[in-house]
Write a protein that holds these residues in place. Sequence first.
Motif, mmCIF file in Angstrom:
data_model
loop_
_atom_site.group_PDB
_atom_site.id
_atom_site.type_symbol
_atom_site.label_atom_id
_atom_site.label_comp_id
_atom_site.label_asym_id
_atom_site.label_seq_id
_atom_site.Cartn_x
_atom_site.Cartn_y
_atom_site.Cartn_z
ATOM 1 N N ASP A 29 18.242 -25.041 67.384
ATOM 2 C CA ASP A 29 19.000 -24.874 68.854
ATOM 3 C C ASP A 29 19.034 -26.341 69.428
ATOM 4 O O ASP A 29 20.016 -26.591 70.148
ATOM 5 C CB ASP A 29 18.130 -24.109 69.720
ATOM 6 N N ALA A 30 17.966 -27.111 69.268
ATOM 7 C CA ALA A 30 18.069 -28.528 69.814
ATOM 8 C C ALA A 30 18.161 -29.579 68.888
ATOM 9 O O ALA A 30 17.060 -29.529 68.059
ATOM 10 C CB ALA A 30 16.938 -28.840 70.785
ATOM 11 N N LEU A 80 27.057 -30.341 67.580
ATOM 12 C CA LEU A 80 27.489 -29.714 68.900
ATOM 13 C C LEU A 80 28.576 -28.819 68.915
ATOM 14 O O LEU A 80 28.598 -27.707 69.225
ATOM 15 C CB LEU A 80 27.990 -30.797 69.747
ATOM 16 N N ALA A 111 24.818 -26.298 68.720
ATOM 17 C CA ALA A 111 23.291 -26.823 68.881
ATOM 18 C C ALA A 111 23.629 -27.490 70.174
ATOM 19 O O ALA A 111 24.724 -28.160 70.633
ATOM 20 C CB ALA A 111 23.038 -27.670 67.729
ATOM 21 N N GLU A 112 22.371 -27.767 70.925
ATOM 22 C CA GLU A 112 22.173 -28.706 72.027
ATOM 23 C C GLU A 112 21.825 -30.030 71.303
ATOM 24 O O GLU A 112 20.993 -30.183 70.386
ATOM 25 C CB GLU A 112 21.291 -28.274 73.110
ATOM 26 N N THR A 134 21.025 -34.337 71.629
ATOM 27 C CA THR A 134 20.704 -35.633 72.319
ATOM 28 C C THR A 134 20.737 -36.879 71.463
ATOM 29 O O THR A 134 20.061 -36.652 70.591
ATOM 30 C CB THR A 134 19.293 -35.352 72.934
ATOM 31 N N ASP A 148 32.208 -27.473 78.953
ATOM 32 C CA ASP A 148 31.104 -26.649 78.136
ATOM 33 C C ASP A 148 30.347 -27.176 77.199
ATOM 34 O O ASP A 148 29.115 -27.366 77.161
ATOM 35 C CB ASP A 148 31.593 -25.148 77.864
ATOM 36 N N ASP A 168 26.106 -29.080 76.905
ATOM 37 C CA ASP A 168 25.182 -29.237 75.707
ATOM 38 C C ASP A 168 24.901 -30.329 74.913
ATOM 39 O O ASP A 168 24.045 -30.586 74.033
ATOM 40 C CB ASP A 168 25.636 -28.184 74.690
ATOM 41 N N SER A 169 25.310 -31.666 75.742
ATOM 42 C CA SER A 169 24.944 -32.990 75.134
ATOM 43 C C SER A 169 24.258 -33.657 76.150
ATOM 44 O O SER A 169 24.448 -33.547 77.249
ATOM 45 C CB SER A 169 26.230 -33.468 74.627
ATOM 46 N N CYS A 228 13.376 -31.054 70.062
ATOM 47 C CA CYS A 228 14.196 -30.872 69.042
ATOM 48 C C CYS A 228 13.693 -30.180 67.893
ATOM 49 O O CYS A 228 12.541 -30.816 67.313
ATOM 50 C CB CYS A 228 14.970 -32.015 68.622
#
Length: 284
Positions: A6-7, A25, A29-30, A32, A67, A71-72, A84
């Motif tokens: 998910d992360a 992305l 997924a989210e 970073t 949107d 998520d980023s 993560c």
Amino acid sequence: MTVIPDAIGVIGGGRMGVGIAHAFLLAGAEVTILERDNGTAEHAAAELRRAVGVSVDRGVTDRSAADLAGDSAVATEPSELAACGLVVEAVPENLELKRSMLRRVEDVLSADSWLATNTSSLSISSISEGLTHPERLVGLHFFNPVPASTLVEIVRGPRTEGELVRLAQGWVDAIGKTPITVLDSPGFASSRLGVVIALEAIRMLEDGVASAEDIDSAMVLGYKYPVGPLRLTDMVGLDVRLGIAEYLSSTLGERFDPPQLLRAKVEAGHLGRKSGQGFFSWAD
């Protein structure tokens, strides 16, 4: 069916890092991106927004740019990647830099998280030195530019868990790319083959056999390459090619010795597309 975490964290917000973040992305997924300071982090965020906007405009995704932007995120501290499930390192091809960043991030991750390195030639075994859990590191060699490429080379180190390799194959499928799996060996499969062709093309140019345009045309028209070896070297970066060639020369022998023309261009700052000049002009 393997599902991506998910992360996901990406260490390094350069061209490759942003491309990798973009791929995950779009797959849901989210993401970073970890950068060294606020300035480089904001630049990475802007580049990711631009890439996402292109995908939205082309209809690659049904989601809106806003949107996807939600998520980023960008970060400057490894602790911000603590949640993560997978962190992909995408810093330059410098062994100590890669080791250092992976160690820092491993310290904040949970015991069930995974690490990957986007190296094109460096040993996975060497990169994993100093990690508490080297078995949780795998090579994920993405190709440039990431959004347009269809291949990811999965590199299994001598201590990489078999389960991680299986998961990595599923992650690559999930982002719409094709995985190949290779053992940890200098240059793996893709760089070893790609570099030896590029070096021979540079030697031919150095010897005056033909022009850069004609050498590339021989491979594009005669062998159906999508882009010639000299233009591709410009796209990859002459400094990157030189670094890989020097590493392969030290591990596999003199057939990978860099031509003097390549060294001279790097010394002159002619690094290819990113500098505006390489074997071709990229002024536009």
